[in-house]
Structure formats: C-alpha cells, structure tokens
Write a protein that holds these residues in place. Structure first.
Motif, short mmCIF file in Angstrom:
data_model
loop_
_atom_site.label_atom_id
_atom_site.label_comp_id
_atom_site.label_asym_id
_atom_site.label_seq_id
_atom_site.Cartn_x
_atom_site.Cartn_y
_atom_site.Cartn_z
N PHE A 188 0.85 -1.19 0.00
CA PHE A 188 0.00 0.00 0.00
C PHE A 188 0.88 1.24 0.00
O PHE A 188 1.90 1.26 0.68
CB PHE A 188 -0.90 0.02 1.24
N LYS A 189 0.47 2.27 -0.77
CA LYS A 189 1.23 3.51 -0.82
C LYS A 189 0.30 4.70 -0.60
O LYS A 189 -0.84 4.70 -1.05
CB LYS A 189 1.96 3.67 -2.15
N CYS A 190 0.85 5.70 0.07
CA CYS A 190 0.12 6.95 0.28
C CYS A 190 0.26 7.81 -0.98
O CYS A 190 1.38 8.05 -1.44
CB CYS A 190 0.68 7.70 1.48
N PRO A 191 -0.86 8.27 -1.54
CA PRO A 191 -0.76 9.10 -2.74
C PRO A 191 -0.15 10.48 -2.47
O PRO A 191 0.34 11.13 -3.39
CB PRO A 191 -2.21 9.23 -3.22
N SER A 192 -0.14 10.91 -1.21
CA SER A 192 0.40 12.24 -0.89
C SER A 192 1.90 12.23 -0.65
O SER A 192 2.63 13.02 -1.24
CB SER A 192 -0.29 12.81 0.35
N CYS A 193 2.37 11.33 0.22
CA CYS A 193 3.78 11.36 0.61
C CYS A 193 4.60 10.19 0.05
O CYS A 193 5.82 10.21 0.11
CB CYS A 193 3.91 11.40 2.13
N GLY A 194 3.93 9.17 -0.47
CA GLY A 194 4.64 8.03 -1.04
C GLY A 194 5.04 6.96 -0.05
O GLY A 194 5.69 5.98 -0.42
N LYS A 195 4.68 7.12 1.22
CA LYS A 195 5.01 6.11 2.22
C LYS A 195 4.42 4.77 1.80
O LYS A 195 3.32 4.70 1.27
CB LYS A 195 4.46 6.53 3.58
N GLN A 196 5.17 3.71 2.07
CA GLN A 196 4.76 2.37 1.66
C GLN A 196 4.63 1.47 2.88
O GLN A 196 5.44 1.51 3.78
CB GLN A 196 5.81 1.79 0.71
N ILE A 197 3.56 0.65 2.89
CA ILE A 197 3.36 -0.37 3.92
C ILE A 197 3.08 -1.68 3.21
O ILE A 197 2.19 -1.72 2.37
CB ILE A 197 2.16 -0.02 4.83
N PRO A 198 3.78 -2.75 3.50
CA PRO A 198 5.00 -2.84 4.29
C PRO A 198 6.14 -2.10 3.59
O PRO A 198 6.18 -2.01 2.36
CB PRO A 198 5.30 -4.33 4.36
N SER A 199 7.07 -1.61 4.39
CA SER A 199 8.17 -0.81 3.86
C SER A 199 9.21 -1.70 3.17
O SER A 199 9.21 -2.92 3.34
CB SER A 199 8.84 -0.05 5.00
N GLU A 200 10.09 -1.06 2.43
CA GLU A 200 11.18 -1.81 1.80
C GLU A 200 12.07 -2.45 2.86
O GLU A 200 12.59 -3.54 2.66
CB GLU A 200 12.00 -0.90 0.88
N GLN A 201 12.23 -1.78 4.01
CA GLN A 201 13.02 -2.35 5.10
C GLN A 201 12.39 -3.65 5.60
O GLN A 201 13.11 -4.57 5.99
CB GLN A 201 13.14 -1.35 6.27
N HIS A 202 11.08 -3.72 5.57
CA HIS A 202 10.38 -4.95 5.96
C HIS A 202 10.80 -6.10 5.05
O HIS A 202 11.11 -7.20 5.53
CB HIS A 202 8.87 -4.71 5.88
N PHE A 203 10.84 -5.85 3.75
CA PHE A 203 11.22 -6.90 2.81
C PHE A 203 12.72 -7.21 2.90
O PHE A 203 13.12 -8.35 2.71
CB PHE A 203 10.81 -6.52 1.39
N GLU A 204 13.53 -6.20 3.21
CA GLU A 204 14.96 -6.45 3.42
C GLU A 204 15.17 -7.36 4.62
O GLU A 204 16.07 -8.19 4.63
CB GLU A 204 15.71 -5.13 3.59
N MET A 205 14.33 -7.19 5.65
CA MET A 205 14.41 -8.06 6.82
C MET A 205 14.08 -9.50 6.43
O MET A 205 14.74 -10.43 6.86
CB MET A 205 13.45 -7.57 7.92
N TYR A 206 13.07 -9.67 5.58
CA TYR A 206 12.76 -11.01 5.07
C TYR A 206 13.98 -11.61 4.38
O TYR A 206 14.32 -12.77 4.59
CB TYR A 206 11.63 -10.95 4.04
#
Length: 127
Positions: free
Chosen positions: A86-104
């Motif tokens: 999911f991404k915010c159309p205003s600020c571009g924040k992403q959930i789950p974050s790229e750091q989340h996938f890097e942890m995987y």
C-alpha cells in the motif's frame, strides 16, 4: 445506511463544496466573505475526516502524513513475497516498507546459512 450510500453521500458532499467554493469567489470582499470562506474550509476539513473514517471502516490503511489521514492505496503485491503493498498518494510512504522486505531477505539468508547446522548436529560432532 450501507457503505455504498455513505460513499455516494460523501461524493455528493464534495460536489456541493466545489459549487460553493466557485460561488464564494463571486461574493464581495469583506467580513461576510471571510466568514463564508472559513466555514467552507471547516466543511472541507470535516468532509476529509469523514472520508478517512469511511476508508478505515472499509479496511483501508491510513497514512498519518496529514490530518485528517489519507487512505493508502494498493499498488499490487510484492513480487517475491506476495504481500500486498500500500502507498500513500500524498507522501509516497509504503506499507510494508522496503526495510520490511529487506528483513525477510536477511532472515532467508540466515536460514540458508544455518540449514543443517543445528545445535544437535554440533553436539554430535557433525559440524
């Protein structure tokens, strides 16, 4: 009242606010015009808050980059892990974050290195 009716109500409210905003430009300058502008801004803020509540009740994730919060929109699924992104159309924040996938990735790499190297194998001298 079901969700589709609420959604239609919010959409109609937006249309009314757009019409009022265009009409407010026709008012002569002065205290009445300023008061009307303030009320219009309050109504827009209340409408955005109700949109956020509707989005949350429909299961949308909300980004808190603004108040009221913005609904985050689905951008598909992560190609490797299959989690919905999911991404915010205003600020571009992403959930789950790229750091989340890097942890995987980090956990996967650790598990690959540790495969066959259990404490039981070490105890039996198989390392």
């Amino acid at each position: 009242m079901d969700m589709s009716q609420i959604s239609e109500y919010i959409r109609a409210s937006k249309d009314v606010l757009d019409i009022l905003r265009s009409l407010s430009a026709l008012l002569p300058k002065g205290p009445d015009a300023d008061a009307a502008q303030q009320r219009l801004e309050q109504a827009e803020k209340a409408l955005r808050a109700s949109e956020a509540q509707l989005a949350q009740s429909l299961g949308y994730k909300l980004c808190q980059c603004t108040f009221p919060p913005n609904p985050m929109l689905s951008h598909g699924y992560h190609p490797r892990y299959g989690d919905e992104v999911f991404k915010c159309p205003s600020c571009g924040k992403q959930i789950p974050s790229e750091q989340h996938f890097e942890m995987y990735d980090s956990v996967d790499a650790h598990n690959e290195r540790a495969a066959g190297n259990s404490w039981a194998d070490a105890r039996k001298g198989r390392r």
